[in-house]
Design a protein around this motif. Structure first.
Motif: not given
Ligand code: SF4
Length: 458
Positions: A42-52
């Motif tokens: 879920e690496w890319e999802q984590l990046r999205e979370y962090a960004n939001s």
């Protein structure tokens, strides 16, 4: 004086062997980052979370800062606000003075570097010892850090050995890393035990708990914050995250992006003073709030200082952190510096290939290459770029907007350039020719080949 990135980079690449070694060392870290990031589906999802999370926090920063202050005060922490570097340094000095503290141990904090806290306190008669090993090495050499996570990455073990021999009395010519690390540890332990106060940076400040989190690999922040009775934590306003639950998103991303580790060795929570002691938090703006109003550059505030953009950047790897002449080097540093002082840092956004690798690795998805591209447009519009560069860009733009002339110029160049003597081609004004040979001229332009159906040009 304006930053001299091209000249500094030229000096760095002059030592070919060191430049390649630096390049390889950072690429090694970048590869480790790739390997560990791929272990998390879920690496890319984590990046999205962090960004939001960051985007939401920045939109509500005033609210979260006040919530943080209130919760920290309820835990017995004294909170101070500083509008700029000078105020920050004075607040820290006054706290030390009130507590009669003369010896200070300090763990890694890019904010205190930005505020030039060390020279300020040393001038006031305070002993300041940096306790992160890399920072201690550069401190002994009287140099600034060259990287946000690996402050002494520009140095080889031979350099460290010479430095320790001079300042710590280690054996001359003993390059054994274990020997050198032990010598540094023994010296630092003595400093920890005799310190009157400890300063730490802050990786994350949690609004709903009022505590701060510091990530280190050496445990030096814990020693500095717990051994003396006085702990001062210094943070920029952008370090806030809303809830404790948000923390794991960032800790999972931070270490993997920074060094390829699954987690930093020490992720320490400070939620109040040690028994019988004091804890202070200094919250600093220092030219951060103007970013909040900028649509183009606001995301630069989301940075969690993992250094991944530096490790991957082909320019950083080949020009070294000191060439940027800014406390935060590399792609993110170029954007921060240019926004804060475009005149002084006008060369930095041009020190970029626009390859986009920094944006691809950034764990909080900062649009770094777009920001650097936007800075170039802004500098040009503000008339800040060098007159020679401006003339060249204007001429090229004019030629490209006249297709017939462009075709004729191309035709002439393909015929004439191969016949010109080297002394005409490689003049002082042709900076591109300094380390490059012209490629062989093709017989046809791309346009001609395209019209013919793109056949072999040979
Ligand atoms: S900009 Fe992104 S990649 Fe660069 S240091 Fe900050 S968080 Fe890391």
């Amino acid at each position: 004086m304006s930053s001299k990135h091209p000249l500094n980079a030229k000096a760095f690449v002059a030592n070919d062997e060191r430049m390649h070694w630096h390049d390889k060392a950072l690429w090694f870290v970048r590869e480790k980052r790739d390997i560990t990031s791929k272990t998390i589906p879920e690496w890319e999802q984590l990046r999205e979370y962090a960004n939001s999370i960051k985007t939401h926090t920045m939109a509500n920063l005033d609210k979260y800062l006040i919530e943080f202050e209130k919760n920290a005060q309820e835990r017995g922490i004294k909170v101070h606000w500083a509008k700029d570097a000078q105020e920050h340094n004075e607040i820290v000095y006054n706290i030390l003075k009130e507590n009669n503290a003369k010896k200070l141990v300090k763990s890694k904090s890019m904010l205190t570097e930005e505020c030039h806290l060390n020279p300020f306190l040393i001038n006031k008669g305070i002993e300041v010892i940096d306790t992160d090993l890399g920072e201690r090495i550069v401190q002994l050499r009287d140099e600034p850090p060259s990287h946000v996570v690996l402050p002494a990455i520009h140095l080889k073990k031979q350099d460290v050995s010479d430095t320790f021999h001079e300042h710590l009395g280690t054996q001359k010519g003993n390059y054994d890393p274990t020997y050198l690390t032990r010598a540094a540890r023994a010296n630092l332990r003595e400093k920890f035990l005799s310190a009157d106060a400890g300063i730490t940076g802050v990786n994350f400040a949690i609004a709903n708990t009022g505590g701060v989190v510091v990530c280190t690999n050496e445990g030096n922040a814990d020693m500095g914050a717990n051994t003396p009775k006085l702990h001062i934590a210094c943070m920029g306003i952008e370090k806030i995250i809303p809830r404790l639950e948000d923390l794991s998103v960032f800790t999972r991303l931070l270490a993997r992006s920074a060094t390829g580790q699954a987690i930093t060795s020490y992720t320490s929570h400070f939620h109040g003073p040690v028994s019988g002691g004091q804890m202070h938090i200094v919250i600093v703006d220092n030219k951060r709030s103007p970013f909040l109003k900028s649509q183009k550059y606001q995301k630069a505030l989301n940075c969690i200082r993992c250094g991944a953009c530096m490790n991957t950047c082909p320019i950083f790897r080949r020009s070294g952190g000191h060439s940027y002449e800014y406390v935060i080097p590399g792609p993110i540093g170029s954007s921060l510096a240019t926004f804060r002082d475009p005149k002084k840092h006008k060369t930095l956004s041009f020190a970029c290939t626009l390859c986009g690798s920094c944006t691809n690795v950034c764990p909080v998805k900062i649009d770094l290459d777009s920001q650097l591209y936007n800075h170039r447009q802004d500098l040009t519009q503000q008339g800040i770029i060098d007159s020679k560069k401006k003339f060249m860009l204007k001429s090229a733009s004019w030629l490209m907007s006249h297709p017939t002339l462009f075709d004729i110029a191309g035709k002439i160049a393909r015929k004439v350039v191969p016949l010109l003597p080297k002394s005409i081609l490689y003049t002082k004004s042709n900076v591109w020719g300094k380390n490059r040979d012209l490629p062989q001229m093709p017989k046809n332009s791309f346009k001609e080949l395209y019209k013919k159906g793109i056949e072999d040009d040979k």
